[in-house]
Enzyme design. Structure first.
Site, PDB file in Angstrom:
ATOM      1  N   LYS A  13     -31.934  90.176 -17.688  1.00  0.00           N
ATOM      2  CA  LYS A  13     -30.867  89.704 -18.586  1.00  0.00           C
ATOM      3  C   LYS A  13     -30.010  88.623 -17.934  1.00  0.00           C
ATOM      4  O   LYS A  13     -29.682  87.623 -18.574  1.00  0.00           O
ATOM      5  CB  LYS A  13     -29.967  90.871 -19.017  1.00  0.00           C
ATOM      6  CG  LYS A  13     -30.633  91.871 -19.937  1.00  0.00           C
ATOM      7  CD  LYS A  13     -29.627  92.830 -20.548  1.00  0.00           C
ATOM      8  CE  LYS A  13     -28.872  93.638 -19.499  1.00  0.00           C
ATOM      9  NZ  LYS A  13     -29.756  94.462 -18.654  1.00  0.00           N
ATOM     10  N   ARG A  88     -21.580  97.632 -24.726  1.00  0.00           N
ATOM     11  CA  ARG A  88     -22.382  98.585 -23.963  1.00  0.00           C
ATOM     12  C   ARG A  88     -22.747  99.804 -24.801  1.00  0.00           C
ATOM     13  O   ARG A  88     -23.650 100.563 -24.451  1.00  0.00           O
ATOM     14  CB  ARG A  88     -21.580  99.023 -22.724  1.00  0.00           C
ATOM     15  CG  ARG A  88     -22.374  99.834 -21.698  1.00  0.00           C
ATOM     16  CD  ARG A  88     -21.473 100.327 -20.573  1.00  0.00           C
ATOM     17  NE  ARG A  88     -20.458 101.258 -21.040  1.00  0.00           N
ATOM     18  CZ  ARG A  88     -19.173 101.209 -20.724  1.00  0.00           C
ATOM     19  NH1 ARG A  88     -18.739 100.236 -19.944  1.00  0.00           N
ATOM     20  NH2 ARG A  88     -18.323 102.101 -21.181  1.00  0.00           N
TER      21      ARG A  88
END
Length: 218
Positions: A13, A88
């Site tokens: 990522k 998240r």
């Protein structure tokens, strides 16, 4: 272009976020970078985060959301941003939707970097780091040192960080599946998710990600 990048540990990522943000000329907003910047600058939120992290705690959702909101309000993010590590969980995803709605905007895309679990374990557990300089990293299969256990650059001892040990990696994956993976379904219901196979060289994954964006990233 307002993008969320999601994927398990070891999916690449950070690398892809930097490349995509540069190509699209938008800021790469990383939760970890936000925490470090606020701590370094001594902001009120930074002091809160520093105290929590020193005690080994998890930063509360409301603090993370507040930091992200402040960063997204900066002038360089006026035309978009790429979020890495935020949201998240579902709570943070809903908070992000509310923040964007307040400013009359919304997300354009959610890119899901997909990597099989055993590949994640292989990638991370194979890492070896130099004790003298942690920027010197190797991999037992992909980038082995010329001499086993010795850094090619400075001759320092190579070791496996605790975070890179298989047991720790599997625990991190379990947390990802429990906390973060559900946001893929949440955004999928909004028609925002494109799943990108990250089992390819870095440039190819970047190409796939750009093609998956509205307008092909142009």
């Amino acid at each position: 272009m307002r993008i969320v990048l999601v994927g398990p540990p070891g999916a690449g990522k950070g690398t892809q976020a930097s490349l995509l943000a540069e190509h699209l000329a938008i800021p790469h907003i990383s939760t970890g970078d936000l925490f470090r910047a606020n701590i370094r600058q001594g902001t009120e939120l930074g002091r809160q985060v520093d105290a929590i992290l020193r005690e080994g705690g998890l930063v509360p959702d409301e603090v993370t959301v507040a930091m992200a909101a402040d960063r997204m309000a900066q002038p360089d993010a006026a035309n978009g941003f790429l979020l890495d590590g935020f949201p998240r969980n579902i709570t943070q995803a809903k908070a992000l939707d509310e923040l964007l709605a307040e400013s009359g905007t919304k997300l354009n895309a959610v890119l899901d970097l997909e990597v099989p679990e055993e590949e994640v374990v292989r990638r991370i557990a194979g890492r070896r780091t130099c004790r003298k300089d942690s920027s010197h990293t190797f991999h037992v299969e992909n980038k082995p040192p010329r001499e086993e256990g010795v850094c090619d650059v400075c001759g320092g001892e190579l070791y496996q960080r605790e975070d890179d040990q298989e047991g720790t990696v599997r625990k991190r994956l379990a947390v990802y599946h429990e906390e973060t993976e559900p946001i893929i379904g949440y955004y999928g219901e909004q028609g925002l998710v494109s799943t990108i196979s990250a089992l390819a060289p870095v440039p190819e994954v970047t190409r796939r990600a750009l093609e998956a964006l509205p307008g092909g990233g142009e």
